[in-house]
Structure formats: structure tokens, C-alpha cells
Design a protein around this motif. Structure first.
Motif, PDB file in Angstrom:
ATOM      1  N   ASP A  29       3.039  10.046  10.417  1.00  0.00           N
ATOM      2  CA  ASP A  29       3.881  11.218  10.664  1.00  0.00           C
ATOM      3  C   ASP A  29       2.956  12.421  10.534  1.00  0.00           C
ATOM      4  N   HIS A  30       2.752  13.117  11.646  1.00  0.00           N
ATOM      5  CA  HIS A  30       1.857  14.272  11.678  1.00  0.00           C
ATOM      6  C   HIS A  30       2.684  15.531  11.924  1.00  0.00           C
ATOM      7  N   VAL A  31       2.289  16.601  11.273  1.00  0.00           N
ATOM      8  CA  VAL A  31       3.055  17.848  11.342  1.00  0.00           C
ATOM      9  C   VAL A  31       3.216  18.351  12.775  1.00  0.00           C
ATOM     10  N   GLN A  32       2.244  18.114  13.643  1.00  0.00           N
ATOM     11  CA  GLN A  32       2.347  18.574  15.029  1.00  0.00           C
ATOM     12  C   GLN A  32       2.743  17.457  15.998  1.00  0.00           C
ATOM     13  N   LEU A  33       2.240  16.253  15.764  1.00  0.00           N
ATOM     14  CA  LEU A  33       2.478  15.153  16.702  1.00  0.00           C
ATOM     15  C   LEU A  33       3.809  14.454  16.495  1.00  0.00           C
ATOM     16  N   GLY A  34       4.366  14.557  15.293  1.00  0.00           N
ATOM     17  CA  GLY A  34       5.597  13.847  14.982  1.00  0.00           C
ATOM     18  C   GLY A  34       5.306  12.431  14.503  1.00  0.00           C
ATOM     19  N   ARG A  35       6.299  11.572  14.602  1.00  0.00           N
ATOM     20  CA  ARG A  35       6.191  10.193  14.113  1.00  0.00           C
ATOM     21  C   ARG A  35       5.666   9.291  15.225  1.00  0.00           C
ATOM     22  N   GLY A  56       4.849  24.005   3.037  1.00  0.00           N
ATOM     23  CA  GLY A  56       4.188  23.037   2.177  1.00  0.00           C
ATOM     24  C   GLY A  56       4.386  21.583   2.576  1.00  0.00           C
ATOM     25  N   ARG A  57       4.856  21.344   3.793  1.00  0.00           N
ATOM     26  CA  ARG A  57       5.048  19.977   4.280  1.00  0.00           C
ATOM     27  C   ARG A  57       3.678  19.307   4.419  1.00  0.00           C
ATOM     28  N   PRO A  58       3.579  18.004   4.100  1.00  0.00           N
ATOM     29  CA  PRO A  58       2.301  17.324   4.288  1.00  0.00           C
ATOM     30  C   PRO A  58       1.847  17.409   5.747  1.00  0.00           C
ATOM     31  N   GLU A  59       0.563  17.523   5.939  1.00  0.00           N
ATOM     32  CA  GLU A  59      -0.024  17.593   7.271  1.00  0.00           C
ATOM     33  C   GLU A  59       0.048  16.223   7.961  1.00  0.00           C
ATOM     34  N   LEU A  60      -0.251  15.177   7.180  1.00  0.00           N
ATOM     35  CA  LEU A  60      -0.313  13.828   7.730  1.00  0.00           C
ATOM     36  C   LEU A  60       0.116  12.835   6.653  1.00  0.00           C
ATOM     37  N   VAL A  61       1.013  11.917   7.041  1.00  0.00           N
ATOM     38  CA  VAL A  61       1.440  10.845   6.136  1.00  0.00           C
ATOM     39  C   VAL A  61       1.244   9.525   6.874  1.00  0.00           C
ATOM     40  N   LEU A  62       0.521   8.622   6.234  1.00  0.00           N
ATOM     41  CA  LEU A  62       0.294   7.281   6.775  1.00  0.00           C
ATOM     42  C   LEU A  62       1.049   6.291   5.904  1.00  0.00           C
ATOM     43  N   ASP A  63       1.772   5.357   6.545  1.00  0.00           N
ATOM     44  CA  ASP A  63       2.467   4.321   5.783  1.00  0.00           C
ATOM     45  C   ASP A  63       2.447   3.018   6.564  1.00  0.00           C
ATOM     46  N   THR A  68      -9.383  19.774  10.675  1.00  0.00           N
ATOM     47  CA  THR A  68      -9.840  21.090  10.231  1.00  0.00           C
ATOM     48  C   THR A  68      -9.126  21.558   8.976  1.00  0.00           C
ATOM     49  N   THR A  69      -7.834  21.339   8.910  1.00  0.00           N
ATOM     50  CA  THR A  69      -7.062  21.819   7.759  1.00  0.00           C
ATOM     51  C   THR A  69      -6.783  20.722   6.729  1.00  0.00           C
ATOM     52  N   LEU A  70      -7.336  19.532   6.947  1.00  0.00           N
ATOM     53  CA  LEU A  70      -7.147  18.445   5.980  1.00  0.00           C
ATOM     54  C   LEU A  70      -8.231  18.492   4.912  1.00  0.00           C
ATOM     55  N   PRO A  71      -7.951  17.913   3.748  1.00  0.00           N
ATOM     56  CA  PRO A  71      -8.959  17.905   2.678  1.00  0.00           C
ATOM     57  C   PRO A  71     -10.037  16.835   2.870  1.00  0.00           C
ATOM     58  N   VAL A  72      -9.922  16.024   3.939  1.00  0.00           N
ATOM     59  CA  VAL A  72     -10.889  14.960   4.220  1.00  0.00           C
ATOM     60  C   VAL A  72     -11.312  15.031   5.682  1.00  0.00           C
ATOM     61  N   GLY A  73     -12.398  14.351   5.988  1.00  0.00           N
ATOM     62  CA  GLY A  73     -12.897  14.301   7.356  1.00  0.00           C
ATOM     63  C   GLY A  73     -12.261  13.186   8.160  1.00  0.00           C
ATOM     64  N   PRO A  74     -12.614  13.098   9.448  1.00  0.00           N
ATOM     65  CA  PRO A  74     -11.992  12.094  10.321  1.00  0.00           C
ATOM     66  C   PRO A  74     -12.286  10.653   9.912  1.00  0.00           C
ATOM     67  N   GLU A  75     -13.471  10.391   9.354  1.00  0.00           N
ATOM     68  CA  GLU A  75     -13.788   9.022   8.927  1.00  0.00           C
ATOM     69  C   GLU A  75     -12.833   8.543   7.840  1.00  0.00           C
ATOM     70  N   ALA A  76     -12.525   9.418   6.893  1.00  0.00           N
ATOM     71  CA  ALA A  76     -11.598   9.062   5.813  1.00  0.00           C
ATOM     72  C   ALA A  76     -10.193   8.806   6.351  1.00  0.00           C
ATOM     73  N   VAL A 132       0.861  -1.186   0.000  1.00  0.00           N
ATOM     74  CA  VAL A 132       0.000   0.000   0.000  1.00  0.00           C
ATOM     75  C   VAL A 132       0.900   1.240   0.000  1.00  0.00           C
ATOM     76  N   PRO A 133       0.786   2.077  -1.017  1.00  0.00           N
ATOM     77  CA  PRO A 133       1.624   3.286  -1.027  1.00  0.00           C
ATOM     78  C   PRO A 133       1.211   4.231   0.107  1.00  0.00           C
ATOM     79  N   PRO A 134       2.130   5.060   0.575  1.00  0.00           N
ATOM     80  CA  PRO A 134       1.777   6.006   1.648  1.00  0.00           C
ATOM     81  C   PRO A 134       0.577   6.875   1.260  1.00  0.00           C
ATOM     82  N   THR A 135      -0.225   7.168   2.263  1.00  0.00           N
ATOM     83  CA  THR A 135      -1.336   8.096   2.085  1.00  0.00           C
ATOM     84  C   THR A 135      -0.854   9.449   2.593  1.00  0.00           C
ATOM     85  N   VAL A 136      -0.878  10.440   1.731  1.00  0.00           N
ATOM     86  CA  VAL A 136      -0.361  11.772   2.067  1.00  0.00           C
ATOM     87  C   VAL A 136      -1.503  12.777   2.036  1.00  0.00           C
TER      88      VAL A 136
END
Length: 175
Positions: free
Chosen positions: A83-89, A71-78, A151-159, A8-12
Motif C-alpha cells: 500500500d503506497h501513499v501515491q500508488l494505492g494498494r 502522518g500516513r505511512p508512505e509505504l506498507v508491505l504485508d 526520496t522521502t523514505l528513510p531507506v534506499g531502494p535496495e532495502a 512476517v509483521p507488516p513493514t511500515v
């Protein structure tokens, strides 16, 4: 990690530029209001509230502007975690469960993805300073230290939760 999740490729998730600009405009408006209260002829209480608002929303505006420029991604799932911009890895094995919670402050509600950590103290020992600073307030409100605002993501929490399960099918979803 299984072969299936490794494939599964990373979700960015990048911040929505429109939402970030709106948040920035709101923060700047509150900075102006705080400056007006802090420098006006009002009471000492108004000046203190204005000064606190000026500092808080000034920092919010700076963080928002920085995120827009970098322009760093807000959230990356792999396959290994997120890896979240505020929470870290945070690795998947550190997350006992995820859920969608509602935060209500003065009548305004916001839905967040709550990460229930297996060892919150261990995470907080390495967490970014802003997370360590807000952890006590989160605990008083009944939340753990790691919450992802969409709030600043292009998708909601369910996604976001669905994408997390795609990367880590064994992830427990609570609530």
C-alpha cells in the motif's frame, strides 16, 4: 500466502520528516520563482513558464504539506501486497517483477523501485488520478505506471526490494 510470510509483521515506512521538510522548502522556493516570473515584466514565454511552475510546484507543496500533517505511512508491505501513499494498494499477484531503475532528468538522477505489473491497464483503471495522469509520461520514458520513489523514505531502494522479498519470497527481481 504461506505460513512463513503470514508470520512476517507488516513493514511500515514512514516519510523522513527532514526529507519531507526539505522537499517542501524546495517546492515553496520554486513557487516563489514561478510567481516572480509570472508577474514580472518579462516576455510572454517567461510568464507562461512562471505560471506553469507556480501551478506544478504549488501542487507539489500542497501534497507535501498534506503528507507531513496527515502522518500516513508512505509505504506498507504485508503478506497480501503493498500500500503506497501515491500508488494505492497493489497485490503481490499483480506484480510480475520488481527492479531498481535510474531516472535521469536534465542531468539529475533518481533511483526508483519499478513495479512491473502483470496487467498495467487493469491497474490503471483503478489507480489514483495522479498515477493515471503520469502514466503516459512514464511510458514515453520507458517506465511502467507504478514506480516507488525512495526520496522521502528513510531507506534506499535496495532495502525496499529486500523487504518486498521478505513478504513475498517468490517475487522476481529484475536487473
Amino acid at each position: 500466502m504461506t505460513d512463513q510470510t503470514a508470520a512476517v509483521p507488516p513493514t511500515v515506512y514512514r516519510s523522513s520528516p527532514l526529507r519531507m521538510v526539505l522537499v517542501l522548502v524546495g517546492a515553496v522556493a520554486f513557487v516563489a520563482l514561478g510567481a516572480d516570473l509570472a508577474t514580472g515584466d518579462g516576455s510572454v514565454k517567461n510568464r507562461l513558464v512562471g505560471g506553469a511552475g507556480l501551478l506544478f510546484f504549488g501542487l507539489c507543496a500542497l501534497m507535501c504539506a498534506n503528507r507531513l500533517v496527515r502522518g500516513r505511512p508512505e509505504l506498507v508491505l504485508d503478506a497480501a501486497g503493498l500500500d503506497h501513499v501515491q500508488l494505492g494498494r497493489i497485490a503481490w499477484h499483480e506484480i510480475a517483477a520488481v527492479g531498481i531503475r535510474v531516472i535521469t532528468v536534465r542531468g539529475a538522477t533518481q533511483r526508483v523501485v519499478e513495479l512491473v505489473l502483470t496487467d498495467p491497464a487493469r491497474y490503471l483503471a483503478r489507480a489514483p488520478r495522479t498515477v493515471r495522469t503520469t502514466a503516459a509520461a512514464n511510458r514515453r520514458m520507458g517506465f511502467g505506471p507504478a514506480n516507488i520513489s525512495t526520496t522521502t523514505l528513510p531507506v534506499g531502494p535496495e532495502a525496499v526490494v529486500t523487504a518486498m522479498r521478505r513478504h513475498h519470497p517468490a517475487l522476481v527481481v529484475s536487473g
